[in-house]
Enzyme design. Structure first.
Site, PDB file in Angstrom:
ATOM      1  N   PHE A 152      32.109  52.951  41.463  1.00  0.00           N
ATOM      2  CA  PHE A 152      32.795  52.181  40.773  1.00  0.00           C
ATOM      3  C   PHE A 152      34.456  52.520  41.335  1.00  0.00           C
ATOM      4  CE2 PHE A 152      29.387  53.087  37.974  1.00  0.00           C
ATOM      5  CZ  PHE A 152      28.992  51.428  37.668  1.00  0.00           C
ATOM      6  N   CYS A 271      34.667  43.462  47.855  1.00  0.00           N
ATOM      7  CA  CYS A 271      33.558  43.579  46.579  1.00  0.00           C
ATOM      8  C   CYS A 271      33.288  42.468  45.791  1.00  0.00           C
ATOM      9  CB  CYS A 271      34.009  45.012  45.919  1.00  0.00           C
ATOM     10  SG  CYS A 271      33.966  46.328  47.010  1.00  0.00           S
TER      11      CYS A 271
HETATM   12  C1  UGA Z   1      36.344  46.167  42.654  1.00  0.00           C
HETATM   13  C2  UGA Z   1      36.069  46.706  41.298  1.00  0.00           C
HETATM   14  O1  UGA Z   1      37.178  46.769  40.401  1.00  0.00           O
HETATM   15  C3  UGA Z   1      35.731  48.303  41.377  1.00  0.00           C
HETATM   16  O2  UGA Z   1      35.205  48.705  40.010  1.00  0.00           O
HETATM   17  C4  UGA Z   1      34.449  48.503  42.347  1.00  0.00           C
HETATM   18  O3  UGA Z   1      34.004  49.635  42.202  1.00  0.00           O
HETATM   19  C5  UGA Z   1      34.633  47.817  43.527  1.00  0.00           C
HETATM   20  O4  UGA Z   1      35.093  46.589  43.554  1.00  0.00           O
HETATM   21  C6  UGA Z   1      33.416  47.948  44.414  1.00  0.00           C
HETATM   22  O5  UGA Z   1      32.441  47.335  44.229  1.00  0.00           O
HETATM   23  O6  UGA Z   1      33.547  48.836  45.342  1.00  0.00           O
HETATM   24  P1  UGA Z   1      38.329  46.466  44.243  1.00  0.00           P
HETATM   25  O7  UGA Z   1      37.547  45.575  45.344  1.00  0.00           O
HETATM   26  O8  UGA Z   1      38.930  47.644  45.090  1.00  0.00           O
HETATM   27  O9  UGA Z   1      37.364  46.888  43.243  1.00  0.00           O
HETATM   28  O10 UGA Z   1      39.544  45.450  43.702  1.00  0.00           O
HETATM   29  P2  UGA Z   1      40.089  45.111  42.101  1.00  0.00           P
HETATM   30  O11 UGA Z   1      40.991  46.079  42.014  1.00  0.00           O
HETATM   31  O12 UGA Z   1      38.833  44.856  41.618  1.00  0.00           O
HETATM   32  O13 UGA Z   1      40.663  43.614  42.805  1.00  0.00           O
HETATM   33  C7  UGA Z   1      39.982  42.501  43.268  1.00  0.00           C
HETATM   34  C8  UGA Z   1      40.675  41.374  43.413  1.00  0.00           C
HETATM   35  O14 UGA Z   1      41.139  40.993  42.046  1.00  0.00           O
HETATM   36  C9  UGA Z   1      42.064  41.502  44.025  1.00  0.00           C
HETATM   37  O15 UGA Z   1      42.194  40.638  44.999  1.00  0.00           O
HETATM   38  C10 UGA Z   1      43.196  41.488  43.014  1.00  0.00           C
HETATM   39  O16 UGA Z   1      44.279  41.027  43.261  1.00  0.00           O
HETATM   40  C11 UGA Z   1      42.349  40.385  41.885  1.00  0.00           C
HETATM   41  N1  UGA Z   1      42.818  40.861  40.683  1.00  0.00           N
HETATM   42  C12 UGA Z   1      42.402  41.794  39.916  1.00  0.00           C
HETATM   43  C13 UGA Z   1      43.423  39.465  39.959  1.00  0.00           C
HETATM   44  O17 UGA Z   1      43.531  38.549  40.731  1.00  0.00           O
HETATM   45  N2  UGA Z   1      43.682  39.736  38.470  1.00  0.00           N
HETATM   46  C14 UGA Z   1      43.612  40.935  38.003  1.00  0.00           C
HETATM   47  O18 UGA Z   1      43.861  40.696  36.830  1.00  0.00           O
HETATM   48  C15 UGA Z   1      43.160  41.862  38.435  1.00  0.00           C
END
Ligand code: UGA
Length: 445
Positions: A152, A271
Site C-alpha cells: 500500500f 497504479c
Molecule cells: C496509489 C495508492 O494511493 C497507494 O495506496 C497504492 O499502494 C499505490 O497506488 C499502488 O497501488 O502501488 P500512488 O500511485 O503513489 O499510490 O499515487 P496516489 O497518491 O494515490 O495519487 C494518484 C493520483 O491521484 C495522482 O495523480 C494524484 O495527483 C491524484 N489525486 C490524489 C487527485 O487527483 N486528488 C486527490 O485528492 C488525491
C-alpha cells in the site's frame, strides 16, 4: 531468515530497504543488470524520499545485497517477495507475463522449502495461478507455499509507508506461511504496540483471494473518491460554488474522511488508472456489473478535456501562444511521469501549435525522454520563473509545494499576459487575482 525481493522497482526497492531497516538480511534481485549495478553503487534509480540514504546505509551495513541473478536469489533466500511489474495489457487487463516468468524461474531453482509472496498488485486469483505454475515447473520436487501481501505504498512516501503501515494484509493458506510472515512483520507490529495501538487493528490475516481483492478494491475506492469530487467540482463550477469548501465539509464526516477529495486534473500514475482498468476487466470477465467503476474511469478521462476547454476559453486561439507548464510529474515528490496528465496536455498543446516552456522540480529528465527539447518550440527550465518569462499563460498541472512559494508578482512582471490556469486548485484565487492575474481553477468560484 533471508528475505529475497524479486524486482527492484518503485515497490521492490523500498520494500527491500524497509525489511533491512527492520534488521533482516535482504537480497534484492532484478534481471536489469544496469539497474542492479546502479543500486549496488548506492544510487537510487528513481527519486523516492529517504531511499538514497537508506540504500547506502544498508549496502554498508551488509544487510542488503543486490544481484542480477534471480536464480541465485531464489537459492539463497527463504522468503521471496515477488515485486515485478504487472503493466496494462492491450485489453485493459493486467499483463502477468513478468509474474509468470519469475514463477517459472523460482520453480526451476527451488532447493528446499520457500515461501513465495506476491506483492505486486494483481487481479484476484493470480496467486492461485502462481502456485499452479510453480507446481508444474518444479515437478513436485520441493515444498513451497504461496502467500499474498499486497503493498500500500504511495510514491514519494514509500519507505515511510512501509515503516509505518496503516495496515498489513497477509493472505495465506498454511500455518507455516502465516507464522513466517508474522515473524517478518513482528518489528512493525511491535512498533505499533509501542505507539499504544492494538496491532490487531492493523493486521489482517486472510485467504489469498481476499488479500488480492483488498488491494484492488482499495485503489478502486481511492479512484472513486477522486472522480466523485471531480464530478462535484463540475457542479460547483456551474453553480458558482467552491469545491474546496465542499470537500472540506464532506471530509469532516469521519465516515468519509478528508483525504483524496482534491479536485483537479484527475488521477494519474502507474497504479490508480491501470489497477482500475484491470479491476473493471476482471469484474466483467466474472459477469459482475462494473458500470460504477467504468463511470469513475470516464470522469477521469474527461478531466483533460475540461482542462483543455479552460485553456481554450482563456486563450481563445492556442496556435502561436507561449504557454508555461508548471508541474510534469503525476503528483508531487516524485519524478515519475507515468500516466501523468502532463503527457496528454503537452501533446495536445503541441498539436495545436503552442510554444511550450516546461518546469518541474524533479521530473524534467524523465519528461525529456518522452518529449525531447525542440528549441523555440518545447523548452525545459530549471526555474518556474524562467519557464513563465514571456508566456501568455501558465498551466499548473502538479501541486508541488514549490509553486506556493513562488513570488507571483515577479512572475507577473515577466509574462506577456498574467494568466494562470491552476489544474490542481493549489493557489488561493483571491490572492492570485489581487496580484493582477486572470486566474482559473477547477470547480472554484
Ligand atoms: C496509489 C495508492 O494511493 C497507494 O495506496 C497504492 O499502494 C499505490 O497506488 C499502488 O497501488 O502501488 P500512488 O500511485 O503513489 O499510490 O499515487 P496516489 O497518491 O494515490 O495519487 C494518484 C493520483 O491521484 C495522482 O495523480 C494524484 O495527483 C491524484 N489525486 C490524489 C487527485 O487527483 N486528488 C486527490 O485528492 C488525491
Amino acid at each position: 531468515m533471508i528475505v529475497g525481493i524479486l524486482g527492484l522497482g518503485h515497490v521492490g526497492l523500498p520494500t527491500a530497504l524497509g525489511f533491512a531497516e527492520n534488521g533482516w538480511s535482504v537480497i534484492g534481485a532484478d534481471r536489469d543488470s544496469a539497474k542492479v549495478a546502479q543500486v549496488a553503487r548506492g544510487e537510487a534509480p528513481f527519486f523516492e524520499a529517504g531511499v538514497q540514504e537508506t540504500l547506502q546505509r544498508h549496502l554498508n551495513s551488509g544487510l542488503l545485497q543486490v544481484t542480477d541473478s534471480i536464480p541465485s536469489a531464489v537459492e539463497s533466500c527463504d522468503v521471496l517477495f515477488v515485486c515485478v511489474g504487472t503493466p496494462q495489457g492491450d485489453d485493459g487487463a493486467a499483463d502477468l507475463s513478468q509474474l509468470e516468468g519469475v514463477a517459472i524461474t523460482i520453480a526451476r531453482n527451488l532447493n528446499g522449502y520457500k515461501l513465495i509472496v506476491e506483492k505486486s498488485t494483481t487481479p484476484v486469483r493470480t496467486a492461485e495461478r502462481l502456485k499452479r505454475t510453480i507446481s508444474r515447473y518444479a515437478n513436485g520436487n520441493h515444498e513451497f507455499d504461496v502467500a499474498v501481501n499486497p503493498e500500500f505504498l504511495q510514491e514519494g512516501t514509500a519507505l515511510h509507508n512501509f515503516l509505518n503501515p496503516d495496515r498489513v494484509v497477509l493472505g495465506v493458506e498454511t500455518e507455516r506461511a502465516r507464522d513466517l510472515l508474522l515473524e517478518l512483520y513482528r518489528p512493525l507490529v511491535a512498533r505499533s504496540e509501542l505507539a499504544g495501538d492494538n496491532p490487531e487493528d492493523r493486521l489482517i490475516v486472510t485467504d489469498l483471494n481476499t488479500a488480492e481483492l483488498i488491494k484492488h478494491a482499495s485503489n478502486a475506492f481511492l479512484a472513486t473518491k477522486i472522480s466523485f469530487i471531480n464530478m462535484v467540482g463540475d457542479i460547483c463550477e456551474a453553480a458558482r460554488a467552491d469545491v474546496k469548501e465542499v470537500a472540506r465539509g464532506l471530509g469532516m464526516d469521519p465516515r468519509i474522511g478528508p483525504r483524496f477529495l482534491g479536485a483537479g486534473a484527475g488521477f494519474g500514475g502507474y497504479c490508480l488508472p491501470k489497477d482500475l482498468r484491470a479491476f473493471v476487466r476482471i469484474g466483467e470477465l466474472n459477469g459482475v456489473d462494473m458500470s460504477l467503476l467504468r463511470a469513475v474511469e470516464n470522469v477521469n478521462d474527461e478531466r483533460i478535456n475540461k482542462l483543455m476547454h479552460k485553456v481554450h476559453e482563456a486563450l481563445w486561439v492556442v496556435q502561436g501562444k507561449t504557454i508555461a507548464i508548471w508541474g510534469l510529474s503525476f503528483k508531487p515528490d516524485t519524478d515519475d511521469i507515468r500516466e501523468a496528465p502532463s503527457l496528454k496536455v503537452v501533446t495536445r498543446l503541441l498539436d495545436e501549435g503552442a510554444y511550450l516552456r516546461l518546469h518541474d522540480p524533479l521530473a524534467l529528465a524523465e519528461f525529456q525522454k518522452e518529449f525531447p527539447e525542440q528549441v523555440g518550440r518545447l523548452e525545459y527550465y530549471d526555474s518556474p520563473y524562467e519557464a513563465a518569462a514571456g508566456a501568455d499563460a501558465i498551466v499548473l498541472l502538479t501541486e508541488w509545494r514549490d509553486y506556493l512559494t513562488v513570488d507571483l508578482s515577479q512572475v507577473r512582471d515577466t509574462m506577456e499576459v498574467p494568466l494562470l490556469i491552476d489544474g490542481r486548485n493549489l493557489l488561493d484565487p483571491a490572492a492570485v487575482r489581487s496580484l493582477g492575474f486572470e486566474y482559473h481553477s477547477m470547480g472554484r468560484r
